[in-house]
Design a protein around this motif. Structure first.
Motif, short mmCIF file in Angstrom:
data_model
loop_
_atom_site.label_atom_id
_atom_site.label_comp_id
_atom_site.label_asym_id
_atom_site.label_seq_id
_atom_site.Cartn_x
_atom_site.Cartn_y
_atom_site.Cartn_z
N ARG A 71 44.00 41.13 38.10
CA ARG A 71 43.82 40.19 38.68
C ARG A 71 45.69 40.08 37.90
O ARG A 71 46.42 39.33 38.77
N GLU B 26 36.79 42.84 32.06
CA GLU B 26 38.28 42.77 31.63
C GLU B 26 38.67 43.60 33.18
O GLU B 26 40.11 43.61 32.95
N SER C 245 39.81 41.55 35.20
CA SER C 245 40.87 40.57 34.36
C SER C 245 42.34 41.67 34.53
O SER C 245 43.78 40.32 34.91
#
Length: 244
Positions: free
Chosen positions: A199, A193, A196
């Motif tokens: 990113r 998580e 992500s």
């Protein structure tokens, strides 16, 4: 009469010690597998995970707090929030090994706790695992500084206490194995998580970014460490639980 009372007290303490730290019969293999599947069903679906993640946050912030104390920092308090985020505040030198270890202990704490729990269960110390977990939760409760966090800790710690004291050995085994599977499996997801979020340009003040500023090592390398610890703990702990 006094001697008889002393003998009775000693016998009671011995019985309590044997109950907590003695070994219990290992559960059937089907129960070990079933509790693992239940934990997986809690970790994977987003809706259920959104609630269950509070338990991982407890372990995450508890890891920060414990390592802060062990490295000589002053722990001011811990806050747990309803969005499953948390905050641990400690005082001390803003740089150095103590601060690095404190920052690195959050994402690594849940899987490592799961690995330690798997070791206890593999050695048939089911009740000891439940009581040690309860003790850690009670100690952490003292450091909680907000109402939601206190309520969460009371519910979680109370559940462990009731299961360890009032339920049958089979129920204790099922609960303990489910809890350890959850720490092992649930300890894997937060690092993904975080990856992500980073990113997408979020989580700029995450543990990985703080560690990068402290060590001048890229945040991606710290993320790799979080992944390595969680996945290796899952593999090792899973093998212990399954008796492989």
């Amino acid at each position: 009469m006094a001697h008889a009372t002393e003998v009775t007290a000693n016998a009671s303490l011995t019985d309590l010690w044997d109950r907590v730290f003695g070994t219990q019969a290992a559960p059937d293999e089907w129960l070990v597998i079933a509790t693992g599947l239940v934990a997986l069903a809690v970790v994977v679906p987003h809706g259920i995970w959104r609630v269950a993640r509070n338990a991982i946050t407890i372990a995450h912030e508890g890891g920060h707090g414990l390592v802060a104390l062990l490295t000589g920092r002053r722990l001011d308090g811990i806050r747990l929030h309803s969005d499953t985020s948390g905050l641990t505040v400690s005082r001390g030198k803003p740089t150095g090994l103590g601060m690095i270890l404190t920052a690195a202990s959050g994402y690594t704490a849940p899987p490592l706790l799961g690995l330690a729990g798997a070791a206890l269960l593999a050695a048939d110390h089911i009740t000891a695992f439940l009581w040690i977990a309860t003790a850690l939760l009670l100690v952490m409760l003292v450091m909680i500084r907000n109402a939601y966090g206190a309520l969460t800790m009371i519910i979680t710690g109370g559940t462990f206490l009731l299961v360890s004291w009032l339920t049958s050995s089979q129920v204790q085994a099922a609960f303990a194995y489910a809890a350890v599977w959850f720490l092992l499996l649930g300890g894997v997801r937060p690092a993904f998580e975080l990856q992500s979020k980073r990113r997408r340009g979020g989580a700029g003040d995450s543990d990985a970014d703080q560690l990068s500023r402290l060590t001048h090592v890229p945040a991606g390398m710290w993320l790799f460490l979080f992944h390595a610890v969680s996945l290796c703990s899952l593999i090792g702990g899973g093998r212990w639980l399954l008796g492989l």
